[in-house]
Design a protein around this motif. Structure first.
Motif: not given
Length: 208
Positions: A25-30
């Motif tokens: 599960t990748l982190p938030d890259f927003s």
């Protein structure tokens, strides 16, 4: 890094026993533009302090879009481990300080393109009869974020111009993402004699 400068995000999973059913599960890259790497997932064996480990490495190319401190949250890996069952592992957060582009000496036409850029231009024919056409091909290539990039349009006085939709390609290795954007323009001559294609300038910032 600077705003829109490419950085590489790397996560490494070290293990010495049989594992399976890994779910990352990748982190938030927003706060970044994210590009996958063709060779983003790598597996190898390494020796650390005399102990042999299997290592799976995951890489992404990121282009920060905001100035100031940015923290990438942890990634999470759920995996089945022999004799232990399902376990969950969490990476460390990663902190960056993103800088503005230098103001001194910046041309007014500069649009924020940053990286190492190479530009080539060719025409399909140099000798034309009145009313005939040639195709001007301009290729912009580099490690910059070119996905939304558009070339400035000069003033065309001696040609009627028909523009194709730009073609975008991306390729990568373990270290960098390289983008290529190709612009094609069909030029129809509207007068005889020796005529010149107008100059087209591209301004970018190379921080290296």
């Amino acid at each position: 890094p600077y705003v829109r400068e490419q950085v590489r995000y790397t996560m490494k999973f070290f293990y010495r026993t049989a594992v399976g059913n890994a779910q990352l599960t990748l982190p938030d890259f927003s706060r970044f533009v994210k590009e996958d790497m063709e060779q983003g997932k790598q597996s190898e064996q390494v020796v650390v302090q005399g102990i042999s480990w299997h290592v799976t490495e995951y890489n992404l190319a990121l282009f920060p879009i905001d100035v100031g401190p940015v923290t990438i949250p942890p990634a999470t890996l759920a995996v089945d481990v022999a004799r232990m069952g399902k376990i969950s592992l969490t990476s460390n957060p990663v902190s960056l300080v993103v800088s503005r582009h230098p103001i001194e000496g910046k041309p007014k036409e500069y649009t924020g393109l940053i990286g190492q850029i190479h530009v080539t231009g060719t025409v399909s024919k140099r000798a034309l009869k009145f009313g005939e056409s040639t195709t001007l091909t301009l290729e912009v290539e580099g490690d910059a974020d070119l996905r939304g990039f558009q070339l400035a349009t000069p003033e065309w006085t001696d040609f009627k111009v028909y523009e194709d939709k730009p073609a975008f390609q991306i390729q990568s290795n373990k270290n960098r993402v390289i983008s290529r954007k190709t612009f094609k323009r069909v030029l129809v001559s509207e007068k005889g004699g020796t005529i010149e294609i107008p100059r087209m300038d591209l301004f970018y910032f190379d921080p290296t």
